[in-house]
Enzyme design. Structure first.
Site, short mmCIF file in Angstrom:
data_model
loop_
_atom_site.label_atom_id
_atom_site.label_comp_id
_atom_site.label_asym_id
_atom_site.label_seq_id
_atom_site.Cartn_x
_atom_site.Cartn_y
_atom_site.Cartn_z
N SER A 1 0.85 -1.19 0.00
CA SER A 1 0.00 0.00 0.00
C SER A 1 0.89 1.25 0.00
O SER A 1 2.09 1.17 0.20
CB SER A 1 -0.90 0.00 1.23
OG SER A 1 -1.82 -1.05 1.14
N GLY A 2 0.24 2.38 -0.23
CA GLY A 2 0.98 3.64 -0.25
C GLY A 2 1.17 4.18 -1.65
O GLY A 2 1.75 5.25 -1.83
N HIS A 3 0.68 3.43 -2.64
CA HIS A 3 0.82 3.84 -4.04
C HIS A 3 -0.53 4.18 -4.67
O HIS A 3 -0.67 4.19 -5.88
CB HIS A 3 1.49 2.73 -4.85
CG HIS A 3 2.77 2.27 -4.26
ND1 HIS A 3 3.84 3.11 -4.12
CD2 HIS A 3 3.15 1.07 -3.73
CE1 HIS A 3 4.84 2.44 -3.54
NE2 HIS A 3 4.44 1.22 -3.29
N ASP B 1 7.43 -8.95 -3.18
CA ASP B 1 6.22 -9.29 -3.93
C ASP B 1 6.42 -10.60 -4.69
O ASP B 1 5.53 -11.46 -4.70
CB ASP B 1 5.86 -8.16 -4.90
CG ASP B 1 5.44 -6.89 -4.18
OD1 ASP B 1 4.59 -6.97 -3.28
OD2 ASP B 1 5.97 -5.81 -4.51
N HIS C 1 9.69 3.67 -3.37
CA HIS C 1 9.77 3.51 -1.92
C HIS C 1 10.96 4.28 -1.38
O HIS C 1 11.42 4.05 -0.27
CB HIS C 1 9.92 2.03 -1.54
CG HIS C 1 8.94 1.16 -2.22
ND1 HIS C 1 9.19 0.56 -3.43
CD2 HIS C 1 7.66 0.82 -1.89
CE1 HIS C 1 8.12 -0.14 -3.80
NE2 HIS C 1 7.18 0.02 -2.90
#
Lengths: 333, 333
Positions: free
Chosen positions: A53-55, A108, A217
């Site tokens: 998350s965060g994108h 991932d 990131h």
């Protein structure tokens, strides 16, 4: 950095709840996981994306009609668990198999691969296309090590259209892999983002500096320079892409000028103005353009430029309509 | 604040050029102005919006099919010139008249009104709907003094749909005015934005403070408090709206949770989660939800919440499809 959140440990759960609260007519959360899938997936190959998350709006915002059928998301900047990927896979498979399309990050890859093994035990066939569009993240000789950034958008668009065409898993994977192979990006960071759970900034950078090629990131880039004008910066960024992929006069490309978070649409348009000028000078034809913040890094300031080189097959699938609350193509042809 | 720009004096010109470079198939710039219009406007009433730049995708991003037909924009946080409004008006009028829909700011009102007078000299009839949704900007008794913020989105959506229905200018104005009358918003600011031409921040605020009701140009709000949790903040914000507009059980509303610039979609979803919880508790029915950054203040951090109370007529027009690169509704019904 002040954030509008509750408990920092719960931001991802609450984000998914807020997404479903908004769009629950068309989407559902996969029980006990942070997986999101469309309701009523057609009876064909499924396309699954995901990552940390965060994108946002990646990844859940790329789930929709003619796009991915589901997304498995992890905590901020952390891979989804194998179980999340597996549950999304099981939810969506209708016997024709599942294509995983996501950015090339070791965490991932590890967890999606583990989910693929677990899915195989349940007789679900999967294939994987890794997006590795970021030319700044490794040399051309080590392109397989490159990270995936905003190129995910094009790969997911093509994958969803190919799946909708009722092709086999092998064919959907082949075409999506081609989209990934034809896509190059480079980004630049102006300011860091801060992680909700720690409040810490992901890196430090001087008030008059930028970092070319920095990852989404905060991974180190290729060059830290003084702030440049939008035109200089755009030209410098495009040079990295032109050095990497052969583009000749009359070649056709799709363009994505992508904001990393707090960079305004005004700035993105100013960058796009120069992108178009440079492509026009080179005689490269622009088939379609997106200017938006699709692949972000929380509130990082910065921009990335992505080009996807088209051929007739990619153009055919790019032309298909697509719809999510965050990505929309009317379709043509 | 670092920005990806060239000459700070040219940001608006270059933004418009970059927009047209991206979307020139469907849009054109009005000669010698920063006006943007759709190509091939149908033969009916025209809808024109506009205001200062710095709120992107408003206003040019709300020009499209089933939306505004054109936008007249000014410099950053400055009204469009009367000439810009006039030229957009002349470009779009096909004899049925032109509706102006924009946020209630004295500079905008002055210049749109002057353009209306000049248009009249050229036998073009205009009408005006001012959007004044910001409940924090004046008391209920002085609602006519209130500023327009994200409520513009709903008013433009309804105006475009009504115009597309081939209604008279009077009818399009009446329905759009009703949409404005039924819409309430309140915002909160966490951090300021900085003006490109000066590099100066629009206001100062402590690291642990927020300002409820702050305007989208940094106009003073109603209360400065310590940072609150998303849930507390959302409840407090909604209370201002509930105090202002009568909403009863089974009433239907459209919801817009709008980011002001650098606030992430993650945070907007967390706010929406609580909005939905509170509306559900009150038995208020949510007809549709948008969670996006449509009405921004450059890179300001913050969020606004907007509710539009529906009746059958508004719902009919809300249901019509709409399309721009930054706002789309598939339509239903």
């Amino acid at each position: 950095m002040k954030k509008v959140i509750n408990n920092p440990e719960n931001v991802v759960n609450e984000m998914v709840e807020g997404f479903i609260a908004a769009f629950g007519n068309d989407y559902k959360k996969v029980h006990h996981t942070n997986g999101v899938v469309i309701k009523n997936k057609p009876n064909r190959v499924a396309v699954v994306t995901g990552g940390g998350s965060g994108h946002e709006p990646l990844f859940i915002g790329m789930v929709g009609e003619g796009l991915a059928d589901g997304a498995a998301i992890g905590n901020v900047f952390a891979a989804p668990t194998p179980n999340t990927v597996l549950e999304v896979t099981k939810e969506l498979d209708s016997g024709q198999g599942v294509l995983y399309v996501y950015g090339n990050y070791s965490g991932d890859v590890l967890n999606f691969d583990m989910a693929a093994e677990l899915a195989e035990l349940e007789d679900i066939t999967t294939k994987t296309v890794l997006v590795n569009d970021d030319v700044a993240s490794a040399t051309k000789e080590h392109a397989f090590d490159r990270r995936g950034i905003a190129g995910d958008i094009f790969a997911i668009k093509i994958a969803g259209a190919a799946a909708n065409d009722n092709l086999t898993l092998e064919e959907v994977a082949r075409i999506t892999q081609k989209a990934a192979n034809h896509t190059r990006s480079i980004g630049v960071a102006l300011s860091p983002s801060s992680i909700p759970s720690t409040g810490k900034y992901t890196f430090e950078i001087a008030d008059d500096e930028i970092e070319l090629g920095m990852g989404i990131h905060g991974e180190p880039g290729v060059k830290r320079t003084k702030l440049q004008t939008a035109d200089e910066l755009t030209a410098n960024m495009l040079d990295y892409i032109f050095d990497d992929i052969e583009l000749q006069e009359n070649d056709e490309v799709c363009v994505l000028v992508n904001g990393l978070g707090s960079t305004t649409l005004m700035e993105l348009f100013i960058v796009n103005r120069k992108v178009v000028e440079i492509l026009n000078e080179k005689g490269i034809s622009i088939y379609d353009t997106d200017v938006n913040s699709y692949c972000t890094t929380l509130e990082m300031a910065g921009v990335s430029i992505t080009l996807m080189k088209l051929d007739d097959e990619l153009k055919n699938y790019y032309d298909k309509p697509a719809y999510s609350p965050y990505y929309f193509k009317k379709g043509r042809g």
